[in-house]
Scaffold this motif. Structure first.
Motif, PDB file in Angstrom:
ATOM      1  N   ILE A  65       0.840  -1.189   0.000  1.00 23.08           N
ATOM      2  CA  ILE A  65       0.000   0.000   0.000  1.00 23.08           C
ATOM      3  C   ILE A  65       0.876   1.240   0.000  1.00 23.08           C
ATOM      4  N   PHE A  66       0.659   2.071  -1.011  1.00 17.64           N
ATOM      5  CA  PHE A  66       1.348   3.365  -1.057  1.00 17.64           C
ATOM      6  C   PHE A  66       0.450   4.387  -0.352  1.00 17.64           C
ATOM      7  N   PRO A  67       0.908   4.962   0.758  1.00 19.23           N
ATOM      8  CA  PRO A  67      -0.002   5.728   1.637  1.00 19.23           C
ATOM      9  C   PRO A  67      -0.342   7.129   1.159  1.00 19.23           C
ATOM     10  N   PHE A  68       0.074   7.513  -0.027  1.00 18.30           N
ATOM     11  CA  PHE A  68      -0.230   8.843  -0.541  1.00 18.30           C
ATOM     12  C   PHE A  68      -1.042   8.715  -1.838  1.00 18.30           C
ATOM     13  N   ILE A  69      -1.430   9.878  -2.380  1.00 19.69           N
ATOM     14  CA  ILE A  69      -2.161   9.846  -3.642  1.00 19.69           C
ATOM     15  C   ILE A  69      -1.311   9.110  -4.670  1.00 19.69           C
ATOM     16  N   SER A  70      -1.802   7.954  -5.106  1.00 26.29           N
ATOM     17  CA  SER A  70      -0.981   7.099  -5.976  1.00 26.29           C
ATOM     18  C   SER A  70      -1.777   6.545  -7.145  1.00 26.29           C
ATOM     19  N   ARG A  71      -2.972   7.067  -7.329  1.00 23.55           N
ATOM     20  CA  ARG A  71      -3.788   6.586  -8.449  1.00 23.55           C
ATOM     21  C   ARG A  71      -4.614   7.746  -8.989  1.00 23.55           C
ATOM     22  N   ILE A  72      -4.605   7.925 -10.299  1.00 27.70           N
ATOM     23  CA  ILE A  72      -5.420   8.945 -10.937  1.00 27.70           C
ATOM     24  C   ILE A  72      -6.161   8.299 -12.111  1.00 27.70           C
ATOM     25  N   GLU A  73      -7.419   8.643 -12.231  1.00 26.53           N
ATOM     26  CA  GLU A  73      -8.244   8.087 -13.311  1.00 26.53           C
ATOM     27  C   GLU A  73      -9.035   9.229 -13.941  1.00 26.53           C
ATOM     28  N   ILE A  74      -8.992   9.307 -15.243  1.00 26.60           N
ATOM     29  CA  ILE A  74      -9.789  10.274 -15.991  1.00 26.60           C
ATOM     30  C   ILE A  74     -10.719   9.479 -16.905  1.00 26.60           C
ATOM     31  N   SER A  75     -12.004   9.807 -16.846  1.00 25.15           N
ATOM     32  CA  SER A  75     -12.960   9.029 -17.639  1.00 25.15           C
ATOM     33  C   SER A  75     -13.953   9.953 -18.321  1.00 25.15           C
ATOM     34  N   ARG A  76     -14.546   9.381 -19.339  1.00 26.60           N
ATOM     35  CA  ARG A  76     -15.544  10.109 -20.107  1.00 26.60           C
ATOM     36  C   ARG A  76     -16.691   9.133 -20.423  1.00 26.60           C
ATOM     37  N   SER A  77     -17.914   9.556 -20.169  1.00 23.93           N
ATOM     38  CA  SER A  77     -19.036   8.652 -20.388  1.00 23.93           C
ATOM     39  C   SER A  77     -19.547   8.769 -21.817  1.00 23.93           C
ATOM     40  N   PHE A  78     -20.105   7.659 -22.324  1.00 24.82           N
ATOM     41  CA  PHE A  78     -20.800   7.679 -23.595  1.00 24.82           C
ATOM     42  C   PHE A  78     -21.952   6.676 -23.478  1.00 24.82           C
ATOM     43  N   GLY A  79     -23.126   7.073 -23.972  1.00 19.98           N
ATOM     44  CA  GLY A  79     -24.311   6.258 -23.740  1.00 19.98           C
ATOM     45  C   GLY A  79     -24.801   6.440 -22.310  1.00 19.98           C
ATOM     46  N   ARG A  80     -25.733   5.590 -21.894  1.00 16.96           N
ATOM     47  CA  ARG A  80     -26.337   5.738 -20.578  1.00 16.96           C
ATOM     48  C   ARG A  80     -25.520   5.076 -19.479  1.00 16.96           C
ATOM     49  N   ASN A  81     -24.866   3.938 -19.781  1.00 21.86           N
ATOM     50  CA  ASN A  81     -24.207   3.177 -18.732  1.00 21.86           C
ATOM     51  C   ASN A  81     -22.734   2.890 -19.016  1.00 21.86           C
ATOM     52  N   LEU A  82     -22.210   3.385 -20.116  1.00 23.19           N
ATOM     53  CA  LEU A  82     -20.838   3.079 -20.493  1.00 23.19           C
ATOM     54  C   LEU A  82     -19.936   4.289 -20.346  1.00 23.19           C
ATOM     55  N   SER A  83     -18.688   4.011 -20.017  1.00 17.32           N
ATOM     56  CA  SER A  83     -17.681   5.073 -19.965  1.00 17.32           C
ATOM     57  C   SER A  83     -16.313   4.471 -20.290  1.00 17.32           C
ATOM     58  N   ILE A  87      -6.159   5.219 -16.659  1.00 17.03           N
ATOM     59  CA  ILE A  87      -5.736   5.176 -15.262  1.00 17.03           C
ATOM     60  C   ILE A  87      -4.223   5.137 -15.191  1.00 17.03           C
ATOM     61  N   GLY A  88      -3.674   5.941 -14.312  1.00 10.67           N
ATOM     62  CA  GLY A  88      -2.254   5.880 -14.006  1.00 10.67           C
ATOM     63  C   GLY A  88      -2.065   5.598 -12.531  1.00 10.67           C
ATOM     64  N   SER A  89      -1.085   4.740 -12.199  1.00  7.82           N
ATOM     65  CA  SER A  89      -0.880   4.393 -10.789  1.00  7.82           C
ATOM     66  C   SER A  89       0.604   4.248 -10.488  1.00  7.82           C
ATOM     67  N   LEU A  90       0.938   4.411  -9.202  1.00  8.46           N
ATOM     68  CA  LEU A  90       2.317   4.356  -8.718  1.00  8.46           C
ATOM     69  C   LEU A  90       2.304   3.608  -7.397  1.00  8.46           C
TER      70      LEU A  90
END
Length: 461
Positions: A65-83, A87-90
């Motif tokens: 476990i990395f105890p600091f901010i170690s994951r970033i995710e950017i997403s974009r939705s399309f349709g009603r239930n899909l996106s 993701i980048g992680s350290l």
């Protein structure tokens, strides 16, 4: 390195394509920040890795476990239930499965020098619901992972859930399995905890944090609890539904007040500052006679509406009110209209007096000397104003029987007429004659004939 460049190019191309579609459809963005944990143990591989899902939640021995901010995710939705997500992680890896040590071959955590972990991944996400606060989802995709200088491509599958604790913010839990095909790579699980924020693409005209498509009052800043509508008077009723939007009121009355808390809203309450009855438009009725205190001349004593809420007087206290009491100053019986019932003594006296009435021989005129007797009879009749009487005339057998019959009727009528002229209601009196048919003594003797010449006053009721 060429393989990595190909993978990155494919992700950029796919992401750009979806972004273009999303912009056309005005779909929102989302960004997530959090921490991640990497576990190399429960993946179904030989030592130092273990069986699939074995000790899956053994945080102390296997999770890095990395105890600091170690994951970033950017997403974009399309349709009603899909996106689509990037993701980048350290992380820092110092636990790499277990090793068997000692003569008994017991398992102990395989400690390694701190290794640097990098990952970049792409995923297509499917949410099982697009409404409500809890949003479970699954993901599939791929990526590239480096452990220090060794990199390998991965095929990823995820399961997770989001809890939307605010219109645009969610708490996100996710667990991802990363499968590696190269012999120099290592399969592993990556778990994450993040805060997700969605933004962009949602028009919010009144800037109240609620997008116009969800805002029932898009031009007026409002509250999330009321779907974007305001509650000016803070009474729990949104202004569009509030009949009194500037005065704090009750939901039961569409936001209008009930100042005296009597269950009648003020605008319908004729006594808004005094608790009252619903049936009397919110006004009180202290004595319970169904007349409001303001109209009641006797507010603490029950009385009829015809007497302005006051009880009818009963001067003699016999239970019959004066307006119905035929003897208002003499205590009597309710069933006798407030008058005392005629006693047996009075009945006898009336009849005895009647028998002493004197008439001229062969005539129906009452003699003057009988006037005092008539006054006594009047007194008894007035004392019992509810009593009704039948006046009956009789004769002896001297003379023609038809004449005697007529004479008995006329004498009875004479007594009745006298009493009516003296104030007795005619409805109380009736008369009849029986001639010589009902003697009470022997007509062959002078004394008997005297007894048979008589008038009787009989109580009817």
């Amino acid at each position: 390195m060429k393989k990595l460049l190909k993978i990155i190019f494919m992700y950029v191309l796919l992401f750009s394509y979806n972004t273009a579609i999303s912009q056309d459809q005005d779909n929102p963005w989302a960004i997530s920040l959090g921490i991640n944990a990497v576990d190399y143990w429960p993946v179904g591989q030989p030592d130092p890795q273990g069986d699939l899902f074995d000790e899956f939640f053994n945080v102390n021995d296997h999770w890095n476990i990395f105890p600091f901010i170690s994951r970033i995710e950017i997403s974009r939705s399309f349709g009603r239930n899909l996106s689509f997500s990037v993701i980048g992680s350290l992380n820092r890896i110092d636990k790499f499965g277990d090793l068997r040590t000692g003569p008994n071959g017991s398992l102990q955590t395989n400690r390694v020098p701190d290794l640097t972990y990098y990952g970049i991944d792409g995923a297509i996400n499917y949410s099982f619901t697009n409404s409500g606060k809890i949003e479970p989802f699954i993901s599939g995709g791929g990526g590239y992972t480096w452990l220090d200088k060794i990199g390998s491509g991965t095929l990823n599958g995820s399961i997770g859930v989001k809890y939307w604790f605010a219109p645009k913010f969610a708490f996100q839990l996710q667990s991802t399995y990363k499968h590696v095909f190269e012999v120099y790579g290592f399969r592993h699980f990556q778990h994450s905890v993040s805060i997700s924020h969605k933004f962009g693409g949602d028009k919010d005209t009144d800037r109240d944090g609620i997008p116009d498509e969800e805002d029932n009052c898009p031009d007026t800043p409002g509250l999330y609890a009321f779907n974007g509508c305001p509650d000016t008077d803070n009474d729990g009723v949104a202004d569009p539904d509030d009949a009194c939007p500037k005065v704090k009121g009750l939901e039961a009355f569409n936001g209008c007040p009930d100042s005296d808390n009597d269950g009648v809203e003020d605008k319908s309450d004729r006594c808004p500052d005094v608790p009252g009855l619903t049936t009397l438009f919110g006004c009180p009725d202290s004595d319970g006679d169904n007349i409001t205190d303001s109209r009641d001349k006797c507010p603490n004593v029950s009385g009829p509406n015809e007497n302005n809420g006051c009880p009818w007087p009963d001067a003699d206290g016999d239970g019959t009110i004066d307006r119905y009491d035929k003897c208002p100053n003499t205590k009597g019986l309710v069933e006798n209209n407030g008058c005392p019932k005629l006693s047996e003594q009075d009945k006898t006296l009336i009849n005895d007096y009647a028998k002493t009435l004197l008439f001229s021989p062969g005539r129906s005129e009452i003699k003057d000397e009988s006037k005092l007797v008539l006054l006594d009879i009047l007194r008894l009749l007035n004392t019992n104003p509810n009593a009704k009487f039948n006046i009956i005339g009789h004769t002896d057998s001297i003379g023609d029987s038809k004449f005697n019959q007529q004479l008995s009727e006329e004498r009875a009528s004479a007594v009745r007429d006298y009493l009516i002229l003296s104030g007795i209601d005619r409805s109380r009196l009736s008369s009849a004659g029986y001639g010589e048919d009902k003697p009470i003594a022997d007509n062959r003797t002078p004394d008997g004939r005297k007894q048979n010449r008589r008038v009787e006053i009989i109580l009817v009721n």
